[in-house]
Design a protein around this motif. Structure first.
Motif, PDB file in Angstrom:
ATOM      1  N   GLU A 148       0.673  -1.127   0.097  1.00  0.00           N
ATOM      2  CA  GLU A 148       0.105  -0.184  -0.213  1.00  0.00           C
ATOM      3  C   GLU A 148       0.883   1.426  -0.088  1.00  0.00           C
ATOM      4  O   GLU A 148       0.570   2.220  -0.609  1.00  0.00           O
ATOM      5  CB  GLU A 148      -0.979   0.036   1.306  1.00  0.00           C
ATOM      6  CG  GLU A 148      -1.918  -0.759   1.216  1.00  0.00           C
ATOM      7  CD  GLU A 148      -1.425  -2.326   1.582  1.00  0.00           C
ATOM      8  OE1 GLU A 148      -2.297  -3.264   1.285  1.00  0.00           O
ATOM      9  OE2 GLU A 148      -0.555  -2.519   2.054  1.00  0.00           O
ATOM     10  N   ASP A 152       1.113   4.200  -3.096  1.00  0.00           N
ATOM     11  CA  ASP A 152       0.947   5.507  -2.788  1.00  0.00           C
ATOM     12  C   ASP A 152       2.175   6.188  -3.407  1.00  0.00           C
ATOM     13  O   ASP A 152       2.069   7.454  -3.788  1.00  0.00           O
ATOM     14  CB  ASP A 152       0.808   6.040  -1.532  1.00  0.00           C
ATOM     15  CG  ASP A 152      -0.675   5.370  -1.023  1.00  0.00           C
ATOM     16  OD1 ASP A 152      -1.244   4.621  -1.798  1.00  0.00           O
ATOM     17  OD2 ASP A 152      -1.054   5.504   0.141  1.00  0.00           O
ATOM     18  N   GLU A 209      -7.584  -3.435  -7.751  1.00  0.00           N
ATOM     19  CA  GLU A 209      -7.107  -4.141  -6.508  1.00  0.00           C
ATOM     20  C   GLU A 209      -7.617  -5.704  -6.503  1.00  0.00           C
ATOM     21  O   GLU A 209      -8.682  -5.875  -6.626  1.00  0.00           O
ATOM     22  CB  GLU A 209      -7.347  -3.476  -5.225  1.00  0.00           C
ATOM     23  CG  GLU A 209      -6.966  -4.095  -3.964  1.00  0.00           C
ATOM     24  CD  GLU A 209      -7.738  -3.776  -2.726  1.00  0.00           C
ATOM     25  OE1 GLU A 209      -7.401  -4.318  -1.623  1.00  0.00           O
ATOM     26  OE2 GLU A 209      -7.909  -2.536  -2.833  1.00  0.00           O
ATOM     27  N   TYR A 214      -1.820  -4.864  -6.393  1.00  0.00           N
ATOM     28  CA  TYR A 214      -2.384  -3.509  -7.067  1.00  0.00           C
ATOM     29  C   TYR A 214      -1.872  -3.532  -8.403  1.00  0.00           C
ATOM     30  O   TYR A 214      -0.525  -3.717  -8.714  1.00  0.00           O
ATOM     31  CB  TYR A 214      -1.802  -2.576  -6.124  1.00  0.00           C
ATOM     32  CG  TYR A 214      -2.344  -2.451  -4.793  1.00  0.00           C
ATOM     33  CD1 TYR A 214      -3.763  -1.923  -4.341  1.00  0.00           C
ATOM     34  CD2 TYR A 214      -1.540  -3.194  -3.705  1.00  0.00           C
ATOM     35  CE1 TYR A 214      -4.340  -2.013  -3.147  1.00  0.00           C
ATOM     36  CE2 TYR A 214      -2.299  -2.841  -2.309  1.00  0.00           C
ATOM     37  CZ  TYR A 214      -3.430  -2.535  -2.132  1.00  0.00           C
ATOM     38  OH  TYR A 214      -3.887  -2.554  -0.845  1.00  0.00           O
ATOM     39  N   GLN A 315      -5.480   5.632  -3.192  1.00  0.00           N
ATOM     40  CA  GLN A 315      -6.339   4.720  -2.421  1.00  0.00           C
ATOM     41  C   GLN A 315      -7.877   4.410  -2.839  1.00  0.00           C
ATOM     42  O   GLN A 315      -8.289   3.612  -2.052  1.00  0.00           O
ATOM     43  CB  GLN A 315      -6.276   5.204  -0.952  1.00  0.00           C
ATOM     44  CG  GLN A 315      -4.976   5.128  -0.434  1.00  0.00           C
ATOM     45  CD  GLN A 315      -4.705   6.072   1.159  1.00  0.00           C
ATOM     46  OE1 GLN A 315      -5.850   6.101   1.631  1.00  0.00           O
ATOM     47  NE2 GLN A 315      -3.574   6.441   1.589  1.00  0.00           N
ATOM     48  N   ASN A 317      -9.402   2.387  -5.295  1.00  0.00           N
ATOM     49  CA  ASN A 317      -9.164   1.343  -6.160  1.00  0.00           C
ATOM     50  C   ASN A 317     -10.370   0.593  -6.648  1.00  0.00           C
ATOM     51  O   ASN A 317     -11.471   0.702  -5.971  1.00  0.00           O
ATOM     52  CB  ASN A 317      -8.250   0.327  -5.711  1.00  0.00           C
ATOM     53  CG  ASN A 317      -7.037   0.989  -4.904  1.00  0.00           C
ATOM     54  OD1 ASN A 317      -6.471   0.577  -4.091  1.00  0.00           O
ATOM     55  ND2 ASN A 317      -6.477   2.200  -5.602  1.00  0.00           N
TER      56      ASN A 317
END
Length: 391
Positions: A148, A152, A209, A214, A315, A317
């Motif tokens: 994660e 980002d 996701e 991802y 964030q 997704n």
């Protein structure tokens, strides 16, 4: 330019004027021969290159000629606006999944690099399709990193410039964003090495996701509403997408590392053979700059610094089932296999050295004002033809 100055200074250190004159003659004469021969060779090759550079793979880039416009929008204009709204579709996701699973049916990937540092391992492959620019595949495994945070990090244009880890990014502007899907359209201006003119990109991007994996897709998208300029020159054909997922640590075997599978290709407006040489020479030095940036980003996130708009959008997704998508996959051609060593193309063996250099000179002189300077020409000459004592 540094290569030229170094060579000239070495010539001027000769003990006598006669020696200097002889060295200068030996230095200049082959270059004039290369220019004359290269002009012929370069123009003979030019139609293939010119087609790729002038038309691109997506759009010619020519601005519409001024004139009266009809009151009602044409069918083509309506379709263009409709396509603009769909910057990313499920087809893009399926294509990236095929690349990850090596089932896209493309040429074999040939390994070109395997490097590591205490906290990172990097491997890279390249393949050359029949049409289009070279394509690159890389796997980077970062120790002690969460997918994660890495997601980002790569999405955060603000941090790219603030931290400086991506020192080629000069400007970024958000043109569009969708708070539902997380889709963004951004404009980048990137600085290019070797004294090329800067490049402009209009990039659509979106993240899917599956579990904690991802699929981050970025690619060039047409936006006729954004006017083109001579400088920076717009790059139409651009594809750069990642699969970010947890990976096994080399230290203790636990899933505390993070792997980034990157697939990248673009038509920068540089002859592909020269671009490949530049990428190969500069790849590892560029990759090494990323890890310190990632570690700084981890520190910033642990200190609860406010999220940038880019990190916030990263964030959002679209969830999907990767296993289900694989079960529906009908492509069985595994011609895109990854092989361990690159097949070396000894493409200069049957070409006289002065013609190779001449071709590079012709490219610099004819294709694009300011595209390649003498420094690049001498670098290519030094690489392929070894002109003179130091070139």
């Amino acid at each position: 330019m540094v290569l030229i100055l170094e060579t000239l200074l070495e010539i001027l250190r000769r003990p006598t004027v006669a020696d200097v004159a002889v060295e200068l003659a030996a230095f200049v004469a082959p270059l004039w021969i290369a220019v004359l021969a290269g002009l012929l060779l370069g123009w003979a090759w030019r139609p293939r290159w010119a087609a790729g550079l002038s038309s691109g793979a997506v759009d010619t880039g020519s601005a519409p000629s001024p004139g009266p416009h009809s009151a009602a929008p044409s069918t083509k204009a309506v379709e263009e606006r409709r396509s603009e709204k769909l910057a990313m579709t499920e087809d893009d996701l399926e294509h990236l999944c095929r690349l990850v699973e090596v089932t896209d049916g493309g040429p074999e990937w040939h390994k070109m690099m395997d490097k590591s540092s205490p906290d990172m391992r990097y491997q890279a492959w390249r393949r050359d399709p029949e049409t289009g620019p070279p394509q690159y595949r890389s796997s980077t495994i970062y120790e002690d990193a969460m997918p994660e945070i890495v997601r980002d990090f790569f999405w955060d244009d603000e941090f790219r410039i603030k931290n400086g880890w991506d020192d080629m990014l000069l400007e970024h502007t958000t043109l569009e964003e969708c708070p539902t899907t997380g889709t963004m359209v951004v404009r980048w201006v990137r600085k290019f090495p070797f004294f090329c003119s800067n490049r402009e990109y209009i990039i659509g991007r979106r993240i899917w996701e599956s579990g904690r994996t991802y699929y981050c897709i970025t690619k060039g998208v047409p936006r006729p509403a954004v006017p083109r300029c001579n400088k920076p020159r717009r790059v139409d054909l651009y594809y750069s997408s990642w699969c970010i997922r947890a990976a096994e640590s080399r230290r203790d075997g636990r899933m505390t590392a993070c792997e980034v599978l990157l697939f990248h290709h673009e038509d920068m407006g540089i002859p592909w053979e020269i671009a490949k040489l530049g990428v190969r020479q500069g790849m590892w030095s560029c990759v090494r700059k990323i890890e310190p940036g990632l570690r700084a980003y981890q520190v910033a996130r642990r200190s609860n610094e406010p999220l940038s708009r880019f990190a916030f959008m990263a964030q959002i997704n679209t969830k999907f089932d990767a296993d289900k998508l694989r079960s529906l996959e009908t492509v069985t051609d595994l011609s895109g296999n990854v092989v361990e060593s690159e097949k070396q193309k000894n493409w200069t063996s049957s070409i006289p050295k002065f013609l190779v250099v001449g071709g590079a000179v012709a490219v610099a002189c004819t294709l694009d004002h300011g595209l390649l300077t003498k420094a690049v020409i001498f670098g290519v000459a030094r690489r392929f033809a070894n002109i003179g004592k130091r070139l």
